[in-house]
Design a protein around this motif. Structure first.
Motif, short mmCIF file in Angstrom:
data_model
loop_
_atom_site.label_atom_id
_atom_site.label_comp_id
_atom_site.label_asym_id
_atom_site.label_seq_id
_atom_site.Cartn_x
_atom_site.Cartn_y
_atom_site.Cartn_z
N ASN A 240 -77.26 -54.41 34.12
CA ASN A 240 -77.77 -55.67 34.20
C ASN A 240 -77.28 -56.82 33.30
N LEU A 241 -76.72 -56.31 32.12
CA LEU A 241 -75.93 -57.23 31.17
C LEU A 241 -74.86 -57.55 31.86
N THR A 242 -74.09 -56.60 32.37
CA THR A 242 -72.81 -56.86 33.01
C THR A 242 -72.90 -58.01 34.00
N ALA A 243 -74.12 -57.98 34.93
CA ALA A 243 -74.34 -58.97 35.97
C ALA A 243 -74.31 -60.24 35.64
N LEU A 244 -74.82 -60.32 34.00
CA LEU A 244 -75.24 -61.62 33.56
C LEU A 244 -73.85 -62.05 32.54
N ASP A 245 -72.82 -61.57 32.64
CA ASP A 245 -71.61 -61.60 31.81
C ASP A 245 -72.02 -61.42 30.41
N GLY A 246 -73.02 -60.46 30.15
CA GLY A 246 -73.13 -60.06 28.80
C GLY A 246 -72.52 -58.82 28.53
N GLU A 247 -72.68 -58.04 27.56
CA GLU A 247 -72.12 -56.83 27.19
C GLU A 247 -72.84 -56.23 26.16
N TYR A 248 -72.70 -55.07 25.92
CA TYR A 248 -73.14 -54.16 24.75
C TYR A 248 -72.33 -53.19 24.26
N THR A 249 -72.29 -53.02 22.91
CA THR A 249 -71.54 -52.02 22.01
C THR A 249 -72.35 -51.08 21.40
N ASN A 250 -72.14 -49.74 21.88
CA ASN A 250 -72.98 -48.70 21.15
C ASN A 250 -72.94 -48.85 19.52
N GLN A 251 -74.23 -48.76 19.06
CA GLN A 251 -74.34 -48.49 17.67
C GLN A 251 -74.54 -47.33 17.02
N TYR A 252 -75.26 -46.54 17.90
CA TYR A 252 -75.78 -45.29 16.99
C TYR A 252 -75.03 -43.78 17.57
N ILE A 253 -74.91 -43.96 19.03
CA ILE A 253 -74.20 -42.81 19.45
C ILE A 253 -72.69 -42.83 19.45
N SER A 254 -71.95 -42.02 19.57
CA SER A 254 -70.68 -41.79 19.59
C SER A 254 -70.03 -42.62 20.68
N ASP A 255 -68.76 -43.12 20.72
CA ASP A 255 -68.10 -43.68 21.84
C ASP A 255 -67.93 -42.69 23.00
N GLU A 256 -67.72 -41.48 22.83
CA GLU A 256 -67.43 -40.75 23.71
C GLU A 256 -68.76 -40.41 24.38
N ASP A 257 -69.90 -40.20 23.81
CA ASP A 257 -71.20 -40.09 24.40
C ASP A 257 -71.57 -41.51 25.05
N TYR A 258 -71.17 -42.53 24.57
CA TYR A 258 -71.72 -43.84 25.31
C TYR A 258 -70.78 -43.82 26.57
N ALA A 259 -69.62 -43.46 26.66
CA ALA A 259 -68.60 -43.66 27.91
C ALA A 259 -69.21 -42.52 28.67
N ALA A 260 -69.72 -41.19 28.50
CA ALA A 260 -70.24 -40.35 29.56
C ALA A 260 -71.30 -40.75 29.73
N ILE A 261 -72.17 -41.71 29.03
CA ILE A 261 -73.44 -42.02 29.61
C ILE A 261 -73.16 -43.14 30.93
N LEU A 262 -72.48 -44.05 30.71
CA LEU A 262 -72.23 -44.87 31.62
C LEU A 262 -71.50 -44.54 32.60
N ALA A 263 -70.67 -43.55 32.67
CA ALA A 263 -69.91 -42.90 33.94
C ALA A 263 -71.03 -42.01 34.64
N GLY A 264 -72.33 -41.75 33.96
CA GLY A 264 -73.21 -40.94 34.92
C GLY A 264 -73.89 -41.76 35.86
N SER A 265 -74.81 -41.33 36.47
CA SER A 265 -75.61 -42.10 37.54
C SER A 265 -76.90 -41.74 37.39
N ASN A 266 -77.74 -42.74 37.66
CA ASN A 266 -79.30 -42.63 37.79
C ASN A 266 -79.62 -41.76 39.04
N SER A 267 -80.51 -41.00 38.69
CA SER A 267 -81.29 -40.02 39.54
C SER A 267 -82.60 -40.79 39.92
N ARG A 268 -83.11 -40.65 41.04
CA ARG A 268 -84.46 -41.15 41.38
C ARG A 268 -85.60 -40.16 42.04
#
Length: 269
Positions: free
Chosen positions: A194-222
């Motif tokens: 939703n941030l991307t849709a509004l031209d915003g962005e977020y940079t991870n602060q607590y988890i590693s770059d690798e974990d953050y990238a893996a999370i964003l590459a995942g998919s939401n289950s419903r």
């Protein structure tokens, strides 16, 4: 605890980096608002806790803290929903309620006394109380800032859950924390999308770059999040405290009106 204290300063800096005047709420990707933590529990449906594992003082402290950290997320998101009327905050707040119920079910299963959640913005932990004030003020600047706060909370939550899981040998706690982590990952994807849709962005602060990238590459289950027997009606100031499998698959409700401390048959060692 260190994470909670450092976030007070970091979130203010994050606001300066991510602030934007964009207020086009119609750009919110509503396909992501159903990114519900309880949906991530679908793989655990039918599982239940044994409540016979060893409970250490650190385990007890961790459960009590995680209950209030989940409440922090719930209360902040409700605050933002009341301010912006954006569905993602209400839906994820409902999911955080299911998280709180999952932790409470563990506490009750092990006979650990705890204070039931109070009114919105009220916390036993002073650091979390201060963090609530800081985060809600940060998110009041704009919808984008509120979404950044949401991503920050999930970032912190994932980091804390990783630390807690690494510090316990209790299988029930590991199961619950693992499911809560899956949910937080789902929420982070929703906020970042939703941030991307509004031209915003977020940079991870607590988890590693690798974990953050893996999370964003995942998919939401419903899913419907209706596993277990999560229809309890107890609670304090609108918080549900009863029902649901220890995995957090129960349905969260918010119509309890009782308060006070839970005193059960045994306490943690």
């Amino acid at each position: 605890m260190k994470n909670v204290k450092t976030i007070l300063g970091l979130v203010l800096a994050a606001g300066a980096l991510f602030f934007t005047s964009c207020s086009q709420t119609d750009e919110i990707d509503e396909s992501m608002v159903l990114a519900d933590k309880s949906a991530a529990f679908a793989t655990a449906l039918g599982d239940s806790c044994t409540y016979d594992g060893e409970i250490t003082e650190a385990d007890v402290e961790g459960l009590l803290f995680m209950l209030e950290e989940e409440k922090l997320a719930h209360d902040v998101y409700l605050n933002f929903y009341n301010s912006y009327g954006t569905a993602i905050f209400q839906n994820i707040a409902n999911s955080e309620q299911a998280h709180m119920t999952a932790v409470q079910t563990l506490l009750e299963g092990y006979g650990i006394a705890y204070t039931e959640p109070g009114a919105e913005g009220e916390f036993e932990n002073e650091d979390l109380a201060a963090l609530y004030v800081t985060l809600t003020a940060q998110g009041a600047a704009s919808l984008v800032d509120a979404l950044v706060v949401g991503a920050t909370i999930e970032d912190l939550d994932i980091s804390d859950l990783n630390q807690r899981m690494g510090a316990t040998a209790n299988a029930d706690i590991i199961r619950v924390y693992g499911n809560l982590k899956k949910g937080s990952e789902s929420h982070m994807r929703a906020f970042v999308s939703n941030l991307t849709a509004l031209d915003g962005e977020y940079t991870n602060q607590y988890i590693s770059d690798e974990d953050y990238a893996a999370i964003l590459a995942g998919s939401n289950s419903r899913g419907n999040g209706n596993g277990g027997n999560g229809n309890g009606q107890g609670g304090s100031n609108g918080y549900n405290t009863a029902g649901g499998d220890c995995d957090g698959t129960g349905t969260a409700t918010s119509n309890g009106n009782q308060g006070g401390n839970r005193q059960n048959g045994k306490n943690g060692n």
